[in-house]
Write a protein that holds these residues in place. Sequence first.
Motif, PDB file in Angstrom:
ATOM      1  N   GLN A 136      60.579 -17.149  43.706  1.00  0.00           N
ATOM      2  CA  GLN A 136      61.819 -16.378  43.826  1.00  0.00           C
ATOM      3  C   GLN A 136      61.667 -14.977  43.250  1.00  0.00           C
ATOM      4  O   GLN A 136      62.184 -14.003  43.812  1.00  0.00           O
ATOM      5  CB  GLN A 136      62.951 -17.123  43.122  1.00  0.00           C
ATOM      6  CG  GLN A 136      63.415 -18.368  43.849  1.00  0.00           C
ATOM      7  CD  GLN A 136      64.296 -19.260  42.982  1.00  0.00           C
ATOM      8  OE1 GLN A 136      64.640 -18.897  41.851  1.00  0.00           O
ATOM      9  NE2 GLN A 136      64.661 -20.419  43.497  1.00  0.00           N
ATOM     10  N   GLN A 137      60.965 -14.840  42.133  1.00  0.00           N
ATOM     11  CA  GLN A 137      60.762 -13.515  41.547  1.00  0.00           C
ATOM     12  C   GLN A 137      60.068 -12.578  42.521  1.00  0.00           C
ATOM     13  O   GLN A 137      60.450 -11.410  42.668  1.00  0.00           O
ATOM     14  CB  GLN A 137      59.927 -13.630  40.270  1.00  0.00           C
ATOM     15  CG  GLN A 137      60.612 -14.290  39.104  1.00  0.00           C
ATOM     16  CD  GLN A 137      59.705 -14.292  37.883  1.00  0.00           C
ATOM     17  OE1 GLN A 137      59.301 -13.229  37.386  1.00  0.00           O
ATOM     18  NE2 GLN A 137      59.362 -15.469  37.405  1.00  0.00           N
TER      19      GLN A 137
ATOM     20  N   LEU B 196      64.356 -24.058  46.214  1.00  0.00           N
ATOM     21  CA  LEU B 196      63.529 -22.900  46.547  1.00  0.00           C
ATOM     22  C   LEU B 196      64.364 -21.673  46.873  1.00  0.00           C
ATOM     23  O   LEU B 196      64.037 -20.560  46.454  1.00  0.00           O
ATOM     24  CB  LEU B 196      62.625 -23.232  47.737  1.00  0.00           C
ATOM     25  CG  LEU B 196      61.821 -22.073  48.313  1.00  0.00           C
ATOM     26  CD1 LEU B 196      60.860 -21.497  47.270  1.00  0.00           C
ATOM     27  CD2 LEU B 196      61.051 -22.518  49.556  1.00  0.00           C
ATOM     28  N   PHE B 197      65.470 -21.832  47.610  1.00  0.00           N
ATOM     29  CA  PHE B 197      66.177 -20.680  48.162  1.00  0.00           C
ATOM     30  C   PHE B 197      67.424 -20.295  47.379  1.00  0.00           C
ATOM     31  O   PHE B 197      68.263 -19.555  47.879  1.00  0.00           O
ATOM     32  CB  PHE B 197      66.522 -20.940  49.634  1.00  0.00           C
ATOM     33  CG  PHE B 197      65.311 -20.989  50.525  1.00  0.00           C
ATOM     34  CD1 PHE B 197      64.484 -19.890  50.671  1.00  0.00           C
ATOM     35  CD2 PHE B 197      64.982 -22.152  51.200  1.00  0.00           C
ATOM     36  CE1 PHE B 197      63.356 -19.929  51.483  1.00  0.00           C
ATOM     37  CE2 PHE B 197      63.858 -22.207  52.029  1.00  0.00           C
ATOM     38  CZ  PHE B 197      63.041 -21.100  52.161  1.00  0.00           C
ATOM     39  N   ASP B 198      67.565 -20.778  46.144  1.00  0.00           N
ATOM     40  CA  ASP B 198      68.662 -20.327  45.290  1.00  0.00           C
ATOM     41  C   ASP B 198      68.336 -18.970  44.672  1.00  0.00           C
ATOM     42  O   ASP B 198      67.177 -18.581  44.567  1.00  0.00           O
ATOM     43  CB  ASP B 198      68.907 -21.335  44.167  1.00  0.00           C
ATOM     44  CG  ASP B 198      69.695 -22.548  44.629  1.00  0.00           C
ATOM     45  OD1 ASP B 198      70.192 -22.533  45.777  1.00  0.00           O
ATOM     46  OD2 ASP B 198      69.805 -23.516  43.854  1.00  0.00           O
ATOM     47  N   HIS B 199      69.385 -18.248  44.269  1.00  0.00           N
ATOM     48  CA  HIS B 199      69.270 -17.020  43.461  1.00  0.00           C
ATOM     49  C   HIS B 199      68.522 -15.889  44.183  1.00  0.00           C
ATOM     50  O   HIS B 199      67.921 -15.043  43.535  1.00  0.00           O
ATOM     51  CB  HIS B 199      68.541 -17.318  42.131  1.00  0.00           C
ATOM     52  CG  HIS B 199      68.965 -18.579  41.468  1.00  0.00           C
ATOM     53  ND1 HIS B 199      70.266 -18.820  41.059  1.00  0.00           N
ATOM     54  CD2 HIS B 199      68.251 -19.700  41.152  1.00  0.00           C
ATOM     55  CE1 HIS B 199      70.334 -20.019  40.513  1.00  0.00           C
ATOM     56  NE2 HIS B 199      69.138 -20.580  40.555  1.00  0.00           N
ATOM     57  N   LEU B 200      68.601 -15.858  45.507  1.00  0.00           N
ATOM     58  CA  LEU B 200      67.830 -14.852  46.244  1.00  0.00           C
ATOM     59  C   LEU B 200      68.680 -13.711  46.802  1.00  0.00           C
ATOM     60  O   LEU B 200      68.132 -12.692  47.216  1.00  0.00           O
ATOM     61  CB  LEU B 200      67.061 -15.522  47.389  1.00  0.00           C
ATOM     62  CG  LEU B 200      65.906 -16.427  46.961  1.00  0.00           C
ATOM     63  CD1 LEU B 200      65.263 -17.089  48.174  1.00  0.00           C
ATOM     64  CD2 LEU B 200      64.862 -15.649  46.168  1.00  0.00           C
TER      65      LEU B 200
ATOM     66  N   LEU C 235      59.877 -12.941  45.828  1.00  0.00           N
ATOM     67  CA  LEU C 235      60.736 -12.709  46.988  1.00  0.00           C
ATOM     68  C   LEU C 235      61.788 -11.645  46.681  1.00  0.00           C
ATOM     69  O   LEU C 235      62.024 -10.739  47.490  1.00  0.00           O
ATOM     70  CB  LEU C 235      61.411 -14.011  47.420  1.00  0.00           C
ATOM     71  CG  LEU C 235      60.547 -15.023  48.169  1.00  0.00           C
ATOM     72  CD1 LEU C 235      61.294 -16.351  48.314  1.00  0.00           C
ATOM     73  CD2 LEU C 235      60.145 -14.501  49.548  1.00  0.00           C
ATOM     74  N   ARG C 236      62.424 -11.744  45.525  1.00  0.00           N
ATOM     75  CA  ARG C 236      63.439 -10.754  45.166  1.00  0.00           C
ATOM     76  C   ARG C 236      62.843  -9.357  45.054  1.00  0.00           C
ATOM     77  O   ARG C 236      63.521  -8.359  45.336  1.00  0.00           O
ATOM     78  CB  ARG C 236      64.127 -11.145  43.850  1.00  0.00           C
ATOM     79  CG  ARG C 236      65.068 -12.334  43.981  1.00  0.00           C
ATOM     80  CD  ARG C 236      65.979 -12.446  42.761  1.00  0.00           C
ATOM     81  NE  ARG C 236      65.240 -12.701  41.541  1.00  0.00           N
ATOM     82  CZ  ARG C 236      64.968 -13.912  41.057  1.00  0.00           C
ATOM     83  NH1 ARG C 236      65.370 -14.996  41.727  1.00  0.00           N
ATOM     84  NH2 ARG C 236      64.306 -14.058  39.932  1.00  0.00           N
TER      85      ARG C 236
ATOM     86  N   PRO D 150      59.103 -22.889  42.172  1.00  0.00           N
ATOM     87  CA  PRO D 150      60.170 -22.168  42.870  1.00  0.00           C
ATOM     88  C   PRO D 150      60.631 -20.902  42.150  1.00  0.00           C
ATOM     89  O   PRO D 150      60.827 -19.868  42.807  1.00  0.00           O
ATOM     90  CB  PRO D 150      61.294 -23.210  42.926  1.00  0.00           C
ATOM     91  CG  PRO D 150      60.632 -24.522  42.768  1.00  0.00           C
ATOM     92  CD  PRO D 150      59.415 -24.299  41.934  1.00  0.00           C
ATOM     93  N   ALA D 151      60.811 -20.958  40.834  1.00  0.00           N
ATOM     94  CA  ALA D 151      61.313 -19.786  40.118  1.00  0.00           C
ATOM     95  C   ALA D 151      60.344 -18.614  40.207  1.00  0.00           C
ATOM     96  O   ALA D 151      60.761 -17.453  40.314  1.00  0.00           O
ATOM     97  CB  ALA D 151      61.578 -20.141  38.651  1.00  0.00           C
TER      98      ALA D 151
END
Length: 209
Positions: free
Chosen positions: A153-154, A179-183, A156-157, A149-150
Amino acid sequence: MPKLRVHNLTVTLDGFASGVDQRPGAPFGDGVDGLHEWAFAASRDLADGKGGIDAGWIERGDENIGATIMGRNMFGPVRGPWQDESWTGWWGENPPYQHDVFVHTHHLRPSVPMAGGTVFHFTDEPVETVLQRAFEAADGKDVRIGGGPATIQQYLRAGLVDEMHVAVVPLLAGRGERLFDHLGDALDGYRVAEVVASPAAAHSLLVRR
């Protein structure tokens, strides 16, 4: 134009893509037993010549893939500096990738060639640089992010993911890595293009708007 794709990324009903305390005896961590059973069962169906919704998504995930990107946590349970270089992944001497695999890590080591054509490369370069290297290695084919996930996320961001298949399974984890945290607003540029469900998993495909 080659794409960056995420496939068969499985999450629980409460959004966790992995549990806690990943280790050799628990590759996905605690609290997520059965998380990937839909994929294992679908792969067995494919091997037996059977079809179905889940098997179809497994097939799609392998189509036109020429290189893979993954995080250190997906490559293995070893954390921090490498004590030695004996760990070469979860997949034995002949991993299923059969192409170049780029592993994000702050602790570099020489590339590891494996049977079947898989070569693991270890990098701490920016995601844009790693993706460019992966596209070059893929030679006109698409690149897949395997996880975790991390790492997803990179990308995606950074706005680099072209499409993402997420499978939601009927489990509750309560803790782990979502999966959808920190986005932030990174998902604003995507829409849900497909939704279909089997008894084992609900599949959604996110694509760029």
